[in-house]
Write a protein that holds these residues in place. Structure first.
Motif, PDB file in Angstrom:
ATOM      1  N   CYS A  25      29.121  16.938  17.381  1.00  0.00           N
ATOM      2  CA  CYS A  25      29.021  18.383  17.023  1.00  0.00           C
ATOM      3  C   CYS A  25      30.088  18.034  15.877  1.00  0.00           C
ATOM      4  O   CYS A  25      30.293  17.194  15.217  1.00  0.00           O
ATOM      5  CB  CYS A  25      29.730  18.490  18.336  1.00  0.00           C
ATOM      6  N   GLY A  26      30.853  19.568  15.237  1.00  0.00           N
ATOM      7  CA  GLY A  26      31.242  19.272  13.810  1.00  0.00           C
ATOM      8  C   GLY A  26      32.578  19.101  14.185  1.00  0.00           C
ATOM      9  O   GLY A  26      33.337  19.251  13.736  1.00  0.00           O
ATOM     10  N   CYS A  27      33.388  18.745  15.526  1.00  0.00           N
ATOM     11  CA  CYS A  27      34.629  18.689  15.677  1.00  0.00           C
ATOM     12  C   CYS A  27      35.387  18.015  14.495  1.00  0.00           C
ATOM     13  O   CYS A  27      34.665  17.154  14.398  1.00  0.00           O
ATOM     14  CB  CYS A  27      35.265  18.857  16.893  1.00  0.00           C
ATOM     15  N   THR A  37      42.647  20.395  20.832  1.00  0.00           N
ATOM     16  CA  THR A  37      42.543  21.854  19.566  1.00  0.00           C
ATOM     17  C   THR A  37      41.828  21.245  18.945  1.00  0.00           C
ATOM     18  O   THR A  37      40.864  22.237  17.497  1.00  0.00           O
ATOM     19  CB  THR A  37      43.800  21.322  18.770  1.00  0.00           C
ATOM     20  N   VAL A  39      37.972  20.544  19.699  1.00  0.00           N
ATOM     21  CA  VAL A  39      36.459  20.788  20.917  1.00  0.00           C
ATOM     22  C   VAL A  39      35.682  21.834  20.911  1.00  0.00           C
ATOM     23  O   VAL A  39      36.670  22.235  20.006  1.00  0.00           O
ATOM     24  CB  VAL A  39      37.442  20.691  22.284  1.00  0.00           C
ATOM     25  N   CYS A  40      35.300  22.155  20.938  1.00  0.00           N
ATOM     26  CA  CYS A  40      33.916  22.679  21.561  1.00  0.00           C
ATOM     27  C   CYS A  40      32.860  22.477  22.007  1.00  0.00           C
ATOM     28  O   CYS A  40      33.254  21.908  23.315  1.00  0.00           O
ATOM     29  CB  CYS A  40      33.010  22.535  19.839  1.00  0.00           C
ATOM     30  N   PRO A  41      31.700  23.466  22.414  1.00  0.00           N
ATOM     31  CA  PRO A  41      31.346  23.379  23.660  1.00  0.00           C
ATOM     32  C   PRO A  41      30.408  22.224  23.500  1.00  0.00           C
ATOM     33  O   PRO A  41      30.425  21.962  25.362  1.00  0.00           O
ATOM     34  CB  PRO A  41      30.222  25.019  23.265  1.00  0.00           C
ATOM     35  N   LEU A  44      32.811  19.825  24.796  1.00  0.00           N
ATOM     36  CA  LEU A  44      33.533  19.513  26.356  1.00  0.00           C
ATOM     37  C   LEU A  44      32.241  19.461  26.836  1.00  0.00           C
ATOM     38  O   LEU A  44      32.359  19.767  28.306  1.00  0.00           O
ATOM     39  CB  LEU A  44      34.484  21.175  26.371  1.00  0.00           C
TER      40      LEU A  44
END
Lengths: 490, 96
Positions: A25-27, A37, A39-41, A44
């Motif tokens: 993901c792009g975090c 701070t 994190v993304c779906p 997670l």
């Protein structure tokens, strides 16, 4: 010890790759951010999300695997490793099981018996887990009533590098880790910062009577956060296993945690379900095809490797094995040295002299300040210039140290400092001759002693001239001229 | 074909972190038997010349560039947590 035992060690090294974003993901992957701070779906593990592979992860992993002389697979896939643990929000880790990115590699390490090749079983990709802070005194998990989960690290890209059980001592394990870290730094795939967890190592250790072919039962050691810890933990574990065997016992297959403060390890309570990860292919990620071009591109990206560079520095610049080792510890150090050495050599100063100034004075100061060579306030060219001033006799070695200290603080060129402070060494024979004559005239007794054969008195007289010159006279020249005068006047 | 016993079901339940009611292990072992029986039937097909795959779509790489995309606001993230302390997900004792 009634019998001679052989220690057999294999290491699993986890390395965080230096990408800007996470593996699926792009975090961001920035270390030290406020909890939860970054994190993304996807990271997670929220339902209905799809992971997408970060191409840079693949690029870095291929490069690292090539640097470890591995064969890169033509295609590779991801698998789910299923287990429940609070640092893993999906209840599975995306890893690689039966089709890893790369296999069959080796790296060369330096041992007391010379070079030794250590096999690399595999290099595979996986995602990192989150961080847990256990709420108990000393942060021990066993006594914590609860823990706090921070998922910023969840999904940070990792490669796991698994060695063959080719290591035979704690020192060899240390040498392997040092060599591996250098390779990873040289290929610029990771910062390998152990304090920040960018490089972590687990050790599989077993012992067997020397001469026996079958491997003994192994224990897995975890929780070692420095190379020194790893060396200590392996030494301790080998002794523990030998003691168990000597006492007629059996070594248990178990995971043990190293306690660096106590210098001992203890068994991690074995779960009733011994590892049953039920790996299966990750349905959300397609198979990855690795083209010859992708591999060739990364092969081209490989720099001169640390060992090759070490050998070249010995040959090309006449460094000792030890000095060559210090000068190639990191790519930044190697580049710094080589740049300074080239400039020094073209000014007819030996590379060895520059090496000494860099490894002793500069490294010492940087170390004391907790700085890296890349943040050195003195540029490599300035370092070469300083040694040139000394070798040409413009300043003495002692003055050099003062100039160095000043350069370190101000970043000024050595020549500027020499001029500003009027440090320049007096190498003008006429000037020194005048001073020598004055000292001879003022010290009739020591002069007489010298002439009567007590030649060691010359030391006193040299000291007087140096004092008169306020330390600026070239001591070699003073000695020579003084001797000439005294001997001629007999 | 391995037989699915109540014990197998209980083990799978434990691995999957499921708590089964007393009458459920029997029911599930029957159902699992049926599912595996069907898999067994599929296994009889000759797939020697069929490449192994876990996906329907193959042959093309899918990936993304290494670009940072902002994630979720922390308040929104922690609002989903059963328990929060110091901006962390508070979880019960890990080792019993």
């Amino acid at each position: 010890m009634s019998q001679d035992y052989e220690i057999v060690i294999g290491l699993e090294v986890h390395v965080e790759l230096s990408t800007a974003s996470k593996i699926f993901c792009g975090c961001p992957t920035t270390f030290g951010a406020e909890p939860n701070t970054q994190v993304c779906p996807v990271c997670l593990g929220l339902p209905g999300t799809l992971p997408v592979l970060n191409q840079q992860v693949l690029t870095f992993a291929i490069r690292a695997a090539l640097a470890c002389n591995c064969q890169i697979a033509q295609h590779t896939k991801f698998d789910r490793k299923n287990y429940f643990y609070p640092d893993l929000p999906k209840a599975y880790q995306i890893s690689q099981y039966d089709m890893p990115l790369a296999e069959h590699g080796s790296i060369s390490i330096d041992t007391t018996q010379g070079e030794k090749s250590i096999g690399i079983t595999r290099v595979h990709l996986e995602e990192d887990a989150g961080k847990l802070v256990h709420q108990s005194q000393g942060g021990q998990i066993g006594t914590a009533a609860s823990s706090l989960a921070d998922y910023n690290r969840t999904g940070v890209p990792l490669i796991e590098i698994v060695s063959e059980p080719d290591l035979r001592s704690a020192d060899e394990a240390y040498a392997y880790l040092t060599a591996l870290k250098e390779i990873l730094l040289y290929t610029k795939v990771s910062d390998c910062n152990m304090e920040e967890g960018s490089l972590r190592c687990d050790a599989n250790i077993s012992v067997r009577p020397r001469g026996q072919e079958a491997l003994g039962t192994k224990a897995e050691l975890k929780n070692m956060n420095s190379f020194k810890n790893i060396r200590d933990a392996i030494e301790y574990e080998a002794k523990r296993q030998i003691r168990v065997l000597e006492e007629g016992g059996k070594v248990e297959q178990e995971t043990r945690l190293w306690d660096a403060d106590k210098g001992t390890s203890h068994s991690m309570r074995s779960k009733e379900e011994a590892h049953d990860y039920r790996y299966f292919p990750e349905p959300d990620l397609p198979v990855v095809y690795l083209s010859e071009k992708m591999i060739a591109d990364q092969q081209q990206q490989l720099p001169e490797m640390p060992q090759a560079r070490r050998h070249r520095f010995q040959k090309e610049y006449g460094l000792s094995e030890y000095d060559a080792g210090v000068c190639t510890m990191s790519p930044a150090m190697a580049e710094y040295f080589e740049d300074a050495a080239k400039k020094a050599v073209s000014a007819k100063v030996s590379a060895k002299t520059v090496c000494n100034w860099i490894t002793v004075e500069l490294q010492g100061k940087l170390k004391a300040d907790g700085k890296e060579i890349s943040n050195s306030p003195i540029a490599s060219g300035q370092m070469a210039e300083l040694t040139r001033l000394i070798e040409r006799g413009k300043i003495s070695g002692k003055m050099g140290k003062d100039v160095f200290a000043d350069m370190y603080v101000t970043g000024k060129d050595p020549e500027v400092i020499v001029q500003e402070k009027g440090l320049s060494q007096i190498s003008n024979s006429d000037e020194i001759l005048k001073m020598v004559a004055a000292i001879i005239a003022a010290n009739p007794n020591p002069v007489a002693e010298y002439k009567s054969g007590k030649t060691q008195t010359i030391g006193f007289l040299v000291g007087q001239v140096m004092k008169a010159s306020q330390g600026q006279a070239n001591p070699k020249l003073v000695n020579q001229i003084l001797r000439d005068c005294l001997d001629k006047n007999i | 074909m391995p037989e699915i016993t109540d014990k197998t079901v209980e083990k799978i339940a434990r691995l999957a972190n499921l708590q089964l009611a007393p009458d459920e292990s029997g029911r599930f072992s029957e159902q699992l038997e049926k599912i595996l029986g069907y898999m067994h039937k599929l296994n009889q097909l000759d797939t020697t010349n069929v490449p192994q795959t876990a996906q329907a779509r193959q042959g093309r790489n899918i990936w993304r560039a290494d670009v940072v995309v902002p994630g979720l606001e922390r308040e929104a993230v922690l609002a989903e947590a059963p328990d929060v302390q110091d901006y962390g997900f508070r979880v019960p004792r890990i080792i019993e």
